[in-house]
Design a protein around this motif. Structure first.
Motif, PDB file in Angstrom:
ATOM      1  N   THR A  65       0.830  -1.213   0.000  1.00 20.92           N
ATOM      2  CA  THR A  65       0.000   0.000   0.000  1.00 20.92           C
ATOM      3  C   THR A  65       0.862   1.259   0.000  1.00 20.92           C
ATOM      4  N   GLU A  66       1.955   1.217  -0.751  1.00 22.45           N
ATOM      5  CA  GLU A  66       2.831   2.380  -0.879  1.00 22.45           C
ATOM      6  C   GLU A  66       2.339   3.217  -2.068  1.00 22.45           C
ATOM      7  N   VAL A  67       1.702   4.325  -1.765  1.00 24.88           N
ATOM      8  CA  VAL A  67       1.120   5.168  -2.813  1.00 24.88           C
ATOM      9  C   VAL A  67       2.199   6.101  -3.367  1.00 24.88           C
ATOM     10  N   PRO A  68       2.496   6.040  -4.667  1.00 26.09           N
ATOM     11  CA  PRO A  68       3.533   6.909  -5.231  1.00 26.09           C
ATOM     12  C   PRO A  68       3.070   8.354  -5.311  1.00 26.09           C
ATOM     13  N   SER A  69       4.026   9.248  -5.348  1.00 28.43           N
ATOM     14  CA  SER A  69       3.698  10.670  -5.468  1.00 28.43           C
ATOM     15  C   SER A  69       3.245  10.957  -6.901  1.00 28.43           C
ATOM     16  N   PRO A  70       2.569  12.091  -7.126  1.00 28.57           N
ATOM     17  CA  PRO A  70       2.126  12.437  -8.491  1.00 28.57           C
ATOM     18  C   PRO A  70       3.269  12.479  -9.507  1.00 28.57           C
ATOM     19  N   LEU A  71       4.470  12.877  -9.063  1.00 28.99           N
ATOM     20  CA  LEU A  71       5.587  12.947  -9.990  1.00 28.99           C
ATOM     21  C   LEU A  71       6.022  11.565 -10.479  1.00 28.99           C
ATOM     22  N   PHE A  72       5.684  10.516  -9.732  1.00 27.19           N
ATOM     23  CA  PHE A  72       5.984   9.153 -10.184  1.00 27.19           C
ATOM     24  C   PHE A  72       5.328   8.880 -11.536  1.00 27.19           C
ATOM     25  N   TYR A  73       4.101   9.383 -11.720  1.00 30.60           N
ATOM     26  CA  TYR A  73       3.374   9.130 -12.958  1.00 30.60           C
ATOM     27  C   TYR A  73       3.982   9.908 -14.129  1.00 30.60           C
ATOM     28  N   LEU A  74       4.416  11.140 -13.861  1.00 29.92           N
ATOM     29  CA  LEU A  74       5.097  11.909 -14.901  1.00 29.92           C
ATOM     30  C   LEU A  74       6.406  11.235 -15.286  1.00 29.92           C
ATOM     31  N   ALA A  75       7.169  10.805 -14.274  1.00 28.47           N
ATOM     32  CA  ALA A  75       8.435  10.115 -14.538  1.00 28.47           C
ATOM     33  C   ALA A  75       8.192   8.837 -15.325  1.00 28.47           C
ATOM     34  N   SER A  76       7.160   8.081 -14.952  1.00 31.01           N
ATOM     35  CA  SER A  76       6.846   6.834 -15.650  1.00 31.01           C
ATOM     36  C   SER A  76       6.474   7.106 -17.104  1.00 31.01           C
ATOM     37  N   ALA A  77       5.716   8.182 -17.343  1.00 28.41           N
ATOM     38  CA  ALA A  77       5.316   8.530 -18.711  1.00 28.41           C
ATOM     39  C   ALA A  77       6.539   8.848 -19.575  1.00 28.41           C
ATOM     40  N   LEU A  78       7.505   9.583 -19.007  1.00 24.12           N
ATOM     41  CA  LEU A  78       8.725   9.900 -19.747  1.00 24.12           C
ATOM     42  C   LEU A  78       9.531   8.639 -20.034  1.00 24.12           C
ATOM     43  N   MET A  79       9.643   7.751 -19.037  1.00 25.44           N
ATOM     44  CA  MET A  79      10.384   6.503 -19.223  1.00 25.44           C
ATOM     45  C   MET A  79       9.714   5.627 -20.283  1.00 25.44           C
ATOM     46  N   VAL A  80       8.396   5.517 -20.218  1.00 26.89           N
ATOM     47  CA  VAL A  80       7.675   4.710 -21.201  1.00 26.89           C
ATOM     48  C   VAL A  80       7.853   5.285 -22.604  1.00 26.89           C
ATOM     49  N   SER A  81       7.871   6.607 -22.721  1.00 30.09           N
ATOM     50  CA  SER A  81       8.112   7.238 -24.028  1.00 30.09           C
ATOM     51  C   SER A  81       9.479   6.834 -24.573  1.00 30.09           C
ATOM     52  N   GLY A  82      10.471   6.836 -23.687  1.00 27.40           N
ATOM     53  CA  GLY A  82      11.798   6.388 -24.105  1.00 27.40           C
ATOM     54  C   GLY A  82      11.801   4.920 -24.519  1.00 27.40           C
ATOM     55  N   MET A  83      11.066   4.100 -23.788  1.00 29.33           N
ATOM     56  CA  MET A  83      10.990   2.673 -24.116  1.00 29.33           C
ATOM     57  C   MET A  83      10.326   2.452 -25.464  1.00 29.33           C
ATOM     58  N   VAL A  84       9.276   3.220 -25.757  1.00 32.49           N
ATOM     59  CA  VAL A  84       8.613   3.113 -27.058  1.00 32.49           C
ATOM     60  C   VAL A  84       9.598   3.457 -28.181  1.00 32.49           C
ATOM     61  N   MET A  85      10.430   4.466 -27.940  1.00 34.53           N
ATOM     62  CA  MET A  85      11.411   4.860 -28.952  1.00 34.53           C
ATOM     63  C   MET A  85      12.411   3.746 -29.236  1.00 34.53           C
ATOM     64  N   VAL A  86      12.900   3.059 -28.192  1.00 31.68           N
ATOM     65  CA  VAL A  86      13.873   1.987 -28.450  1.00 31.68           C
ATOM     66  C   VAL A  86      13.204   0.778 -29.076  1.00 31.68           C
ATOM     67  N   VAL A  87      11.916   0.557 -28.765  1.00 30.90           N
ATOM     68  CA  VAL A  87      11.183  -0.526 -29.423  1.00 30.90           C
ATOM     69  C   VAL A  87      11.103  -0.252 -30.919  1.00 30.90           C
ATOM     70  N   LEU A  88      10.736   0.970 -31.283  1.00 30.91           N
ATOM     71  CA  LEU A  88      10.643   1.339 -32.692  1.00 30.91           C
ATOM     72  C   LEU A  88      12.006   1.245 -33.367  1.00 30.91           C
ATOM     73  N   ASN A  89      13.048   1.684 -32.652  1.00 29.63           N
ATOM     74  CA  ASN A  89      14.391   1.636 -33.229  1.00 29.63           C
ATOM     75  C   ASN A  89      14.852   0.204 -33.443  1.00 29.63           C
ATOM     76  N   GLN A  90      14.552  -0.684 -32.506  1.00 27.86           N
ATOM     77  CA  GLN A  90      14.943  -2.082 -32.629  1.00 27.86           C
ATOM     78  C   GLN A  90      14.250  -2.724 -33.823  1.00 27.86           C
ATOM     79  N   GLN A  91      12.989  -2.373 -34.038  1.00 31.67           N
ATOM     80  CA  GLN A  91      12.256  -2.935 -35.162  1.00 31.67           C
ATOM     81  C   GLN A  91      12.815  -2.443 -36.490  1.00 31.67           C
TER      82      GLN A  91
END
Length: 297
Positions: free
Chosen positions: A265-291
Motif C-alpha cells: 500500500t505504498e502510494v507513489p507521489s504524483p511525480l511518479f506518474y510523470l516520470a513513468s510517462a517519460l520513461m515509457v516514451s523512451g521505451m517506445v522509442m527503443v522498441v521502434l528503433n529495434q524494429q
C-alpha cells in the motif's frame, strides 16, 4: 553455431527478465538475512538450479577445459559479486531514494561501455529514447533526491555499483558466440557466488538461518530474480542492441512501484506518474528503433 532468435522471442525474454528482477526487492524485504550473505546464496542456489541445464549444454555443444571456462567466467563473476556487495554498502550509507535513482542510471553508463568495448554507437532514436528515460529519472530526482555531504560517500558507492552492473551486463555481449546461454551464465553465477561468500564474513554471518520464511525468500530470490531475471537480461544483451536493454531496464522501477502499491500500500507521489510517462516514451522509442534496425545488434 548459435541459431537466430525471432524478434518476438527476444522481446518476450527481456520483458520476463524485467519483471523477474523487479520482484527482487520483495524477496529481499521479506527476508531478515544479512544482505551480502543473501547475495551470495542467491547466485550459489541459482548455480545449483541451473547445473542440469549447463551439463546438458556442455554435453551437446562442448565447453572446453575447466581452466578456459574459469578464465571466461572470472571477470563477469567478480564484477557481479562486486555489484552486489557495493550495492549493499552504498544503500546502507545513502538514503533509499538516492540509492534507487543512482542505480537506475544504467542507460547513461551503457553507451560508454558499449562504445569502448565493441565500438557500438548509439543511433538517433536511441539518443532521444535515452534523453526521455533520463528525464524521467530527473523528475524522480527532483521529487526524492537529497544531496548532502553526509551521504556523499554512500552516493558515490551506489554510483560505482551502478557502473559495475552496467559493466556486468555489457560483458555478456563478449560471449554472444557461445552456442548456449547456460554455458555462460552458470559458471558466472558460480564465480559470483563463491566471491560473495568470501566477502560475506566481513558483513555478518555466512550461513543462512533455516527459518521457513527466510529459506523460502532466498529460494525465490535465486529462482525468480537470478535464474529467470538475470539470465534473461544476459540473453537480451546477446541478442538485442545494448542500449535497448539499458533503457528498457528502467521499467523495473515502474514494475516495482506497482508491486509496492498492491503489496505494501505504498502510494507513489504524483511525480511518479510523470516520470513513468517519460520513461515509457523512451521505451517506445527503443522498441521502434529495434524494429527498424532489424538485426538485434
Amino acid at each position: 553455431m548459435k541459431t537466430a532468435v525471432p524478434s518476438w522471442l527476444s522481446w518476450l525474454v527481456l520483458l520476463i527478465g524485467i519483471v523477474a528482477t523487479a520482484c527482487s526487492f520483495v524477496f529481499i524485504r521479506e527476508s531478515s538475512e544479512p544482505p551480502v550473505m543473501l547475495a551470495a546464496w542467491r547466485v550459489l542456489l541459482a548455480t545449483i538450479m541451473l547445473s542440469p541445464a549447463y551439463l546438458l549444454a556442455r554435453r551437446r555443444h562442448g565447453d572446453g577445459p575447466a581452466l578456459a571456462v574459469l578464465r571466461r567466467s572470472l571477470l563477469p563473476g567478480i564484477v557481479l559479486s562486486a555489484h552486489f556487495v557495493t550495492w549493499v554498502i552504498g544503500a546502507r550509507l545513502s538514503l533509499g531514494a538516492n540509492a534507487t535513482i543512482i542505480v537506475n542510471l544504467v542507460p547513461l553508463a551503457m553507451p560508454i561501455l558499449l562504445w569502448l568495448m565493441f565500438g557500438e554507437v548509439m543511433q538517433r532514436r536511441e539518443w532521444l529514447a535515452t534523453a526521455l528515460a533520463v528525464a524521467g529519472l530527473g523528475v524522480l530526482a527532483l521529487d526524492n533526491l537529497q544531496l548532502s555531504a553526509g551521504h556523499m560517500l554512500g552516493d558515490t558507492v551506489c554510483l560505482l555499483s551502478m557502473f559495475l552492473f552496467a559493466f556486468y551486463l555489457t560483458l555478456a555481449r563478449q560471449h554472444a558466440q557461445l552456442p548456449s546461454l547456460w554455458l555462460y551464465v552458470v559458471p558466472v553465477y558460480a564465480v559470483a557466488g563463491i566471491t560473495s561468500l568470501l566477502a560475506a564474513p566481513f558483513f555478518g554471518p555466512v550461513a543462512p538461518s533455516f527459518e521457513l520464511r527466510n529459506v523460502s525468500m532466498v529460494i525465490a530470490l535465486a529462482a525468480v530474480s537470478t535464474v529467470i531475471g538475470h539470465s534473461a537480461l544476459n540473453f537480451s544483451m546477446q541478442h538485442m542492441r545494448g542500449q535497448t536493454v539499458g533503457v528498457m531496464m528502467l521499467a523495473q522501477f515502474i514494475v516495482a512501484g506497482i508491486i509496492a502499491y498492491f503489496l505494501y500500500t505504498e502510494v507513489p507521489s504524483p511525480l511518479f506518474y510523470l516520470a513513468s510517462a517519460l520513461m515509457v516514451s523512451g521505451m517506445v522509442m527503443v522498441v521502434l528503433n529495434q524494429q527498424v534496425d532489424g538485426k538485434g545488434h
